[in-house]
Design an enzyme around this catalytic site. Structure first.
Site, PDB file in Angstrom:
ATOM      1  N   THR A 139       0.823  -1.203   0.000  1.00  0.00           N
ATOM      2  CA  THR A 139       0.000   0.000   0.000  1.00  0.00           C
ATOM      3  C   THR A 139       0.861   1.258   0.000  1.00  0.00           C
ATOM      4  OG1 THR A 139      -1.457   1.308   1.438  1.00  0.00           O
ATOM      5  CG2 THR A 139      -0.138  -0.349   2.530  1.00  0.00           C
ATOM      6  N   ASP A 140       0.300   2.338  -0.522  1.00  0.00           N
ATOM      7  CA  ASP A 140       1.033   3.616  -0.467  1.00  0.00           C
ATOM      8  C   ASP A 140       1.157   4.124   0.973  1.00  0.00           C
ATOM      9  OD1 ASP A 140      -1.649   4.344  -0.059  1.00  0.00           O
ATOM     10  OD2 ASP A 140      -1.727   5.795  -1.704  1.00  0.00           O
ATOM     11  N   GLU A 141       0.362   3.530   1.885  1.00  0.00           N
ATOM     12  CA  GLU A 141       0.382   4.028   3.271  1.00  0.00           C
ATOM     13  C   GLU A 141       1.725   3.765   3.952  1.00  0.00           C
ATOM     14  OE1 GLU A 141      -3.275   3.389   5.454  1.00  0.00           O
ATOM     15  OE2 GLU A 141      -4.419   3.277   3.601  1.00  0.00           O
ATOM     16  N   TYR A 164      -1.744  -0.369  11.078  1.00  0.00           N
ATOM     17  CA  TYR A 164      -1.939  -1.053   9.790  1.00  0.00           C
ATOM     18  C   TYR A 164      -0.742  -0.824   8.869  1.00  0.00           C
ATOM     19  CZ  TYR A 164      -3.388  -1.537   4.901  1.00  0.00           C
ATOM     20  OH  TYR A 164      -3.425  -1.853   3.564  1.00  0.00           O
ATOM     21  N   LYS A 168       2.121  -3.404   7.329  1.00  0.00           N
ATOM     22  CA  LYS A 168       2.357  -3.599   5.891  1.00  0.00           C
ATOM     23  C   LYS A 168       3.807  -3.273   5.551  1.00  0.00           C
ATOM     24  CE  LYS A 168      -0.316  -4.540   3.046  1.00  0.00           C
ATOM     25  NZ  LYS A 168      -0.720  -5.895   2.537  1.00  0.00           N
TER      26      LYS A 168
END
Ligand code: NAD
Ligand code: TYD
Length: 376
Positions: A139-141, A164, A168
């Site tokens: 994810t870009d997060e 989260y 990741k």
């Protein structure tokens, strides 16, 4: 080619399974999914009639289950979608995020390494069968939060800020480590916020659609100014397909929609689009749940008065925006779906598939909703 698709009963994984079955003839797919609250076998019920698809209920952390799959099927590609995926839940209960997202990933890598390695080269590094690859869906997060300007590229330092995104990031690093240390053929893709059919109604877009149909308030965190880059799920599936088949081993690819929007603008767009669709197609009004004291055909309640600003998410990332120029230059991938079209397709899908919404929210959803929104 034989794919192991983990998390294939969840939102993006199921869309990917449907995409593969519809696009490649000569394939076999094994879906491994533990069917958490976010996984639903009904989502791939029709696909399971296809002899090319096999479903295994099990946990990616369970080495017996994963080894068993590799023993029974000569897997070429692992595409790991399986994860705990909701930021708000990670704030309430981080542990399961670390267990599934990090340890589950490591377990999959171990099984792939064991079953794919063929021996050692002159330097003592493992060698692998031809035509195999592990792809981690990230994810870009993991890049953290942007201010008003700038974009995440593949070289942006990792700076996760929620449990989260930290989990990741941990997973990405362990994938990278297996690539570097054991020379395993791996790729990582980091995409922006997906939207489209089969999206569990805890995430912004499907939650807003669901609440409108139930005449409930539309909760906007903080002042609604947070920005996300929205990517239609089918475009994401095409990007993953391209990276599996043609991505350079060891590389990371960012996948974005060129579509930054403030949350409040998304909510307002859903309200106006939905109202227009229900005006033009009265047959869709059957999707409206009985709202107390109101005629079923009356859609005048669908307006911006439904919006309610609620207590902000802890540590709420302000803005995500992806620069996808690497995947465009190297693999020729570009997002194809304009947001204005994608949101209409998505709303139409929900209007036509209320049975699916009822099914996936029949468990603990009400309890979750009360816990999460009751106190805001
Ligand atoms: P989702 O929550 O809809 O689905 C996750 C699936 O994984 C479910 O079917 C669930 O049953 C399964 N699962 C969870 N734990 C498992 C375990 N221990 N063993 C086996 N299966 C398990 O998630 P999604 O939105 O489809 O996201 C898929 C992947 O894409 C995730 O890795 C997520 O981090 C990543 N991602 C999602 C988005 C997004 O916008 N949805 C954006 C960027 C990255
Ligand atoms: P979400 O769909 O949970 O995705 P993510 O947090 O992974 O980006 O949330 C998207 C944005 O919408 C995020 O800025 C939080 C916000 N949001 C709300 O304002 N209200 C809601 O009820 C939800 C679920 C999210």
């Amino acid at each position: 080619m034989i794919y192991l698709v983990t998390g294939g009963a969840g939102f993006i994984g199921a869309n990917f399974v449907k995409y593969l079955l519809g696009t490649h003839r000569e394939i076999q797919i094994v879906v491994l999914d533990s069917l958490t609250y976010a996984g639903n076998l009904g989502t791939i019920k029709e696909d399971l009639k296809d002899a090319r698809l096999t479903f295994v209920k099990g946990d990616i952390k369970d080495s017996k289950v994963v080894d068993g799959i590799f023993d029974r099927h000569p897997i070429n590609f692992v595409v790991n979608f399986a994860a705990e995926s909701h930021v708000d839940r990670s704030i309430e209960n981080p542990q399961v995020f670390l267990e599934t997202n990090i340890l589950g990933t490591q377990n999959l890598l171990d099984a792939a390494k064991k079953h794919w390695s063929t021996g050692k080269d002159d330097h003592g590094y493992p060698t692998y069968k031809a035509g195999v690859k592990y792809l981690q869906v990230s994810t870009d997060e993991v890049y953290g939060s942007l201010g008003a300007t700038g974009y995440f590229t593949e070289t942006t330092p990792l700076d996760p800020r929620s449990p989260y995104s930290a989990s990741k990031t941990g997973a990405d690093l362990i994938v990278k480590a297996y690539g570097e240390t054991y020379k395993m053929p791996v790729n990582i893709t980091r995409c922006s916020n997906n939207y489209g059919p089969y999206h569990f109604p805890e995430k912004l877009i499907p939650l807003i659609i669901k609440n409108i149909l139930e005449g409930k308030k539309l909760p906007v965190y903080g002042d609604g100014s947070n920005v996300r880059d929205w990517l239609y799920v089918e475009d994401h599936c095409k990007a993953i397909d391209a990276v599996v088949l043609r991505g350079t081993v060891g590389e990371v690819y960012n996948v974005g929609g060129h579509n930054e929007k403030k949350n409040i603008d998304i909510v307002k767009l859903i309200i106006s689009t939905m109202r227009q669709m229900l005006e033009e197609h009265p047959e869709y009004r059957t999707a409206i749940k009985g709202i107390a004291g109101q005629a079923r055909n009356d859609i005048s309640y669908i307006n911006e008065d439904l919006i309610t600003y609620v207590t902000d998410r802890l540590g709420h990332d302000q803005r995500y925006a992806i620069d996808p120029s690497k995947i465009t230059a190297e693999l020729g991938w570009e997002p194809e779906t304009k947001f204005e079209d994608g949101i209409v397709k998505t709303i139409r899908w929900y209007l036509e598939n209320q049975d699916w919404v009822d099914e996936v929210t029949s468990g603990d959803y009400q309890k979750y909703y009360k816990q999460m929104y009751g106190k805001r």
